[in-house]
Design a protein around this motif. Structure first.
Motif, PDB file in Angstrom:
ATOM      1  N   CYS A 138       0.833  -1.206   0.000  1.00 27.39           N
ATOM      2  CA  CYS A 138       0.000   0.000   0.000  1.00 27.39           C
ATOM      3  C   CYS A 138       0.867   1.255   0.000  1.00 27.39           C
ATOM      4  O   CYS A 138       0.571   2.219  -0.703  1.00 27.39           O
ATOM      5  CB  CYS A 138      -0.943  -0.017   1.196  1.00 27.39           C
ATOM      6  N   ARG A 139       1.960   1.224   0.734  1.00 22.94           N
ATOM      7  CA  ARG A 139       2.866   2.374   0.764  1.00 22.94           C
ATOM      8  C   ARG A 139       3.533   2.570  -0.602  1.00 22.94           C
ATOM      9  O   ARG A 139       3.665   3.692  -1.088  1.00 22.94           O
ATOM     10  CB  ARG A 139       3.923   2.180   1.861  1.00 22.94           C
ATOM     11  N   ILE A 140       3.953   1.478  -1.217  1.00 26.55           N
ATOM     12  CA  ILE A 140       4.570   1.550  -2.545  1.00 26.55           C
ATOM     13  C   ILE A 140       3.605   2.181  -3.542  1.00 26.55           C
ATOM     14  O   ILE A 140       3.974   3.072  -4.314  1.00 26.55           O
ATOM     15  CB  ILE A 140       5.013   0.149  -3.018  1.00 26.55           C
ATOM     16  N   ILE A 141       2.357   1.739  -3.515  1.00 30.51           N
ATOM     17  CA  ILE A 141       1.363   2.265  -4.450  1.00 30.51           C
ATOM     18  C   ILE A 141       1.112   3.745  -4.188  1.00 30.51           C
ATOM     19  O   ILE A 141       1.003   4.545  -5.119  1.00 30.51           O
ATOM     20  CB  ILE A 141       0.068   1.449  -4.377  1.00 30.51           C
ATOM     21  N   SER A 142       1.064   4.119  -2.920  1.00 28.84           N
ATOM     22  CA  SER A 142       0.888   5.531  -2.575  1.00 28.84           C
ATOM     23  C   SER A 142       2.050   6.366  -3.112  1.00 28.84           C
ATOM     24  O   SER A 142       1.841   7.447  -3.690  1.00 28.84           O
ATOM     25  CB  SER A 142       0.789   5.667  -1.058  1.00 28.84           C
ATOM     26  N   LEU A 143       3.260   5.865  -2.966  1.00 29.73           N
ATOM     27  CA  LEU A 143       4.429   6.583  -3.472  1.00 29.73           C
ATOM     28  C   LEU A 143       4.441   6.629  -4.997  1.00 29.73           C
ATOM     29  O   LEU A 143       4.822   7.652  -5.593  1.00 29.73           O
ATOM     30  CB  LEU A 143       5.713   5.943  -2.941  1.00 29.73           C
ATOM     31  N   GLU A 144       4.018   5.546  -5.644  1.00 29.64           N
ATOM     32  CA  GLU A 144       3.914   5.548  -7.112  1.00 29.64           C
ATOM     33  C   GLU A 144       2.930   6.613  -7.575  1.00 29.64           C
ATOM     34  O   GLU A 144       3.198   7.327  -8.553  1.00 29.64           O
ATOM     35  CB  GLU A 144       3.465   4.170  -7.621  1.00 29.64           C
ATOM     36  N   GLN A 170       2.103   9.379  -5.928  1.00 31.69           N
ATOM     37  CA  GLN A 170       2.704  10.687  -5.686  1.00 31.69           C
ATOM     38  C   GLN A 170       3.723  11.030  -6.768  1.00 31.69           C
ATOM     39  O   GLN A 170       3.788  12.173  -7.228  1.00 31.69           O
ATOM     40  CB  GLN A 170       3.365  10.718  -4.311  1.00 31.69           C
ATOM     41  N   LEU A 171       4.517  10.044  -7.169  1.00 29.01           N
ATOM     42  CA  LEU A 171       5.494  10.264  -8.225  1.00 29.01           C
ATOM     43  C   LEU A 171       4.804  10.615  -9.535  1.00 29.01           C
ATOM     44  O   LEU A 171       5.224  11.542 -10.247  1.00 29.01           O
ATOM     45  CB  LEU A 171       6.374   9.026  -8.410  1.00 29.01           C
ATOM     46  N   GLU A 172       3.728   9.910  -9.852  1.00 25.24           N
ATOM     47  CA  GLU A 172       2.992  10.195 -11.085  1.00 25.24           C
ATOM     48  C   GLU A 172       2.467  11.628 -11.100  1.00 25.24           C
ATOM     49  O   GLU A 172       2.582  12.333 -12.107  1.00 25.24           O
ATOM     50  CB  GLU A 172       1.836   9.210 -11.242  1.00 25.24           C
ATOM     51  N   VAL A 173       1.934  12.077  -9.970  1.00 29.85           N
ATOM     52  CA  VAL A 173       1.426  13.447  -9.874  1.00 29.85           C
ATOM     53  C   VAL A 173       2.577  14.441 -10.030  1.00 29.85           C
ATOM     54  O   VAL A 173       2.460  15.424 -10.771  1.00 29.85           O
ATOM     55  CB  VAL A 173       0.680  13.663  -8.540  1.00 29.85           C
ATOM     56  N   ALA A 174       3.698  14.189  -9.358  1.00 25.96           N
ATOM     57  CA  ALA A 174       4.838  15.098  -9.447  1.00 25.96           C
ATOM     58  C   ALA A 174       5.372  15.190 -10.877  1.00 25.96           C
ATOM     59  O   ALA A 174       5.704  16.282 -11.356  1.00 25.96           O
ATOM     60  CB  ALA A 174       5.947  14.647  -8.498  1.00 25.96           C
ATOM     61  N   LEU A 175       5.440  14.055 -11.566  1.00 25.57           N
ATOM     62  CA  LEU A 175       5.903  14.059 -12.949  1.00 25.57           C
ATOM     63  C   LEU A 175       4.939  14.819 -13.859  1.00 25.57           C
ATOM     64  O   LEU A 175       5.368  15.549 -14.759  1.00 25.57           O
ATOM     65  CB  LEU A 175       6.099  12.626 -13.458  1.00 25.57           C
ATOM     66  N   ARG A 176       3.642  14.661 -13.614  1.00 25.14           N
ATOM     67  CA  ARG A 176       2.641  15.377 -14.406  1.00 25.14           C
ATOM     68  C   ARG A 176       2.774  16.880 -14.187  1.00 25.14           C
ATOM     69  O   ARG A 176       2.745  17.665 -15.141  1.00 25.14           O
ATOM     70  CB  ARG A 176       1.245  14.895 -14.027  1.00 25.14           C
ATOM     71  N   VAL A 177       2.943  17.306 -12.942  1.00 22.05           N
ATOM     72  CA  VAL A 177       3.110  18.732 -12.629  1.00 22.05           C
ATOM     73  C   VAL A 177       4.390  19.255 -13.280  1.00 22.05           C
ATOM     74  O   VAL A 177       4.405  20.339 -13.866  1.00 22.05           O
ATOM     75  CB  VAL A 177       3.125  18.953 -11.097  1.00 22.05           C
TER      76      VAL A 177
END
Length: 114
Positions: A84-90, A92-99
């Protein structure tokens, strides 16, 4: 003309990834897992199923995709909390890359060199 606050018929939600169309039993069948796994994913805060008027959990297709990713990680031997933590971090990374892409696009449109 229908009233603005009239409920949308379920058929109108067939293309909505966030519509809670799956019962817990059906969601478990689709994922090839157990209702207990779905409860554990919910307790870990990875997905929050909506509740029907009778209090039953209802899952959307988007939530099923997230739960399927958790199932994949758990199947590889990852503890559910870590999955669950890995998925949450994935996410967050996707959002950061999109921004980041959006900011670069805006900078490029403004003629600013990076």
């Amino acid at each position: 003309m229908p009233a603005e606050n009239a409920p949308v018929p379920a058929a109108g939600n067939l293309d909505d990834d966030d519509y809670p169309a799956y019962t817990m039993g059906r969601a478990a069948d689709v994922l090839g897992t157990t209702p207990a796994f779905l409860r554990a994913v919910g307790e870990a805060g990875l997905v929050t199923p909506l509740r029907s008027e009778g209090g039953h959990r209802r899952y959307s297709r988007r939530q099923l995709r997230v739960a399927a990713r958790a199932r994949e990680l758990v199947g590889q031997g990852t503890p559910i909390e870590a999955a669950c933590r890995i998925i949450s971090l994935e996410d967050q990374l996707e959002v950061a890359l999109r921004v980041n892409r959006e900011m670069r696009r805006k900078l490029d449109e403004g003629g600013v060199n990076t």
